[in-house]
Design a protein around this motif. Structure first.
Motif, PDB file in Angstrom:
ATOM      1  N   GLU A   1       0.840  -1.194   0.000  1.00  0.00           N
ATOM      2  CA  GLU A   1       0.000   0.000   0.000  1.00  0.00           C
ATOM      3  C   GLU A   1       0.876   1.246   0.000  1.00  0.00           C
ATOM      4  O   GLU A   1       1.935   1.276   0.617  1.00  0.00           O
ATOM      5  CB  GLU A   1      -0.876  -0.001   1.255  1.00  0.00           C
ATOM      6  CG  GLU A   1      -1.774   1.196   1.400  1.00  0.00           C
ATOM      7  CD  GLU A   1      -2.545   1.206   2.713  1.00  0.00           C
ATOM      8  OE1 GLU A   1      -3.338   2.132   2.892  1.00  0.00           O
ATOM      9  OE2 GLU A   1      -2.342   0.308   3.558  1.00  0.00           O
ATOM     10  N   VAL A   2       0.414   2.272  -0.708  1.00  0.00           N
ATOM     11  CA  VAL A   2       1.061   3.578  -0.691  1.00  0.00           C
ATOM     12  C   VAL A   2      -0.001   4.592  -0.282  1.00  0.00           C
ATOM     13  O   VAL A   2      -1.056   4.682  -0.907  1.00  0.00           O
ATOM     14  CB  VAL A   2       1.636   3.950  -2.072  1.00  0.00           C
ATOM     15  CG1 VAL A   2       2.229   5.357  -2.044  1.00  0.00           C
ATOM     16  CG2 VAL A   2       2.682   2.934  -2.514  1.00  0.00           C
ATOM     17  N   ARG A   3       0.297   5.322   0.784  1.00  0.00           N
ATOM     18  CA  ARG A   3      -0.596   6.392   1.221  1.00  0.00           C
ATOM     19  C   ARG A   3       0.037   7.715   0.818  1.00  0.00           C
ATOM     20  O   ARG A   3       1.207   7.958   1.101  1.00  0.00           O
ATOM     21  CB  ARG A   3      -0.799   6.361   2.728  1.00  0.00           C
ATOM     22  CG  ARG A   3      -1.540   5.139   3.198  1.00  0.00           C
ATOM     23  CD  ARG A   3      -1.796   5.197   4.695  1.00  0.00           C
ATOM     24  NE  ARG A   3      -2.250   3.894   5.153  1.00  0.00           N
ATOM     25  CZ  ARG A   3      -2.030   3.410   6.372  1.00  0.00           C
ATOM     26  NH1 ARG A   3      -1.388   4.143   7.263  1.00  0.00           N
ATOM     27  NH2 ARG A   3      -2.460   2.221   6.704  1.00  0.00           N
ATOM     28  N   GLU A   4      -0.738   8.559   0.197  1.00  0.00           N
ATOM     29  CA  GLU A   4      -0.236   9.858  -0.247  1.00  0.00           C
ATOM     30  C   GLU A   4      -0.821  10.968   0.612  1.00  0.00           C
ATOM     31  O   GLU A   4      -2.015  10.982   0.903  1.00  0.00           O
ATOM     32  CB  GLU A   4      -0.592  10.096  -1.709  1.00  0.00           C
ATOM     33  CG  GLU A   4      -0.091  11.430  -2.226  1.00  0.00           C
ATOM     34  CD  GLU A   4      -0.408  11.674  -3.679  1.00  0.00           C
ATOM     35  OE1 GLU A   4      -0.557  12.854  -4.046  1.00  0.00           O
ATOM     36  OE2 GLU A   4      -0.521  10.702  -4.454  1.00  0.00           O
ATOM     37  N   THR A   5       0.029  11.892   1.009  1.00  0.00           N
ATOM     38  CA  THR A   5      -0.403  13.062   1.761  1.00  0.00           C
ATOM     39  C   THR A   5       0.487  14.225   1.346  1.00  0.00           C
ATOM     40  O   THR A   5       1.331  14.088   0.465  1.00  0.00           O
ATOM     41  CB  THR A   5      -0.353  12.785   3.286  1.00  0.00           C
ATOM     42  OG1 THR A   5      -0.956  13.872   3.977  1.00  0.00           O
ATOM     43  CG2 THR A   5       1.057  12.551   3.780  1.00  0.00           C
ATOM     44  N   ARG A   6       0.313  15.345   1.964  1.00  0.00           N
ATOM     45  CA  ARG A   6       1.162  16.521   1.746  1.00  0.00           C
ATOM     46  C   ARG A   6       1.951  16.776   3.018  1.00  0.00           C
ATOM     47  O   ARG A   6       1.486  16.484   4.128  1.00  0.00           O
ATOM     48  CB  ARG A   6       0.324  17.759   1.413  1.00  0.00           C
ATOM     49  CG  ARG A   6      -0.328  17.722   0.059  1.00  0.00           C
ATOM     50  CD  ARG A   6       0.658  18.135  -0.997  1.00  0.00           C
ATOM     51  NE  ARG A   6       0.065  18.027  -2.330  1.00  0.00           N
ATOM     52  CZ  ARG A   6       0.708  18.348  -3.423  1.00  0.00           C
ATOM     53  NH1 ARG A   6       1.938  18.823  -3.360  1.00  0.00           N
ATOM     54  NH2 ARG A   6       0.137  18.206  -4.585  1.00  0.00           N
ATOM     55  N   LEU A   7       3.130  17.352   2.862  1.00  0.00           N
ATOM     56  CA  LEU A   7       3.935  17.669   4.029  1.00  0.00           C
ATOM     57  C   LEU A   7       3.173  18.604   4.964  1.00  0.00           C
ATOM     58  O   LEU A   7       3.235  18.445   6.184  1.00  0.00           O
ATOM     59  CB  LEU A   7       5.270  18.289   3.610  1.00  0.00           C
ATOM     60  CG  LEU A   7       6.247  18.612   4.735  1.00  0.00           C
ATOM     61  CD1 LEU A   7       6.578  17.372   5.565  1.00  0.00           C
ATOM     62  CD2 LEU A   7       7.510  19.236   4.178  1.00  0.00           C
TER      63      LEU A   7
END
Length: 137
Positions: free
Chosen positions: A117-123
């Motif tokens: 799984e890859v979770r994407e967010t912003r810094l």
């Protein structure tokens, strides 16, 4: 402008983790920083017998980038480690990444990578109301 794909950035982070020096925790972490010009800088965690002196993968990557004169253009960060779940940068690494991001006026995407799984967010979501260079003006 050249961009590196998420898959290539994740592969670079996984490759970096293979070079981890983590004899105490056995928790090998790899990080890859993707820049607007298409360049990639990687880092891996480096432990020390004096535990507090350990360096995280993200901090090593930022240090390498800064040592090479890179002061902006951070677009994407990929971080990977062992375990069943994706990992996120620790608090110190969030701050170190923020310094580099603010120097270039970016809010990079952060890819938190697990085995499946890859979770994407912003810094900015990981470090809201961050303190950085602009805070000192």
């Amino acid at each position: 402008m050249t961009t590196i794909s998420d898959e290539a950035l994740i592969a670079a982070a996984r490759d970096a983790a293979q070079h981890s020096y983590s004899p105490y925790s056995h928790f090998a972490v790899g990080a890859a920083l993707g820049f607007a010009d298409g360049s990639v800088v990687t880092g891996t965690n480096i432990e020390n017998a004096s535990y507090g002196l350990a360096l995280c993968a993200e901090t090593v990557a930022v240090g390498k980038a800064m040592a090479d004169g890179v002061r902006g253009g951070l677009k994407t960060v990929a971080v990977t480690g062992p375990g069943a779940d994706p990992i996120t940068p620790c608090g110190r690494c969030r701050q170190v990444l923020n310094e580099l991001a603010q120097l270039g006026g970016t809010d990079p995407r952060v890819l938190c990578v697990g085995p499946n799984e890859v979770r994407e967010t912003r810094l900015s979501a990981l470090l809201p109301d961050a303190f950085g260079p602009a805070s000192l003006d």
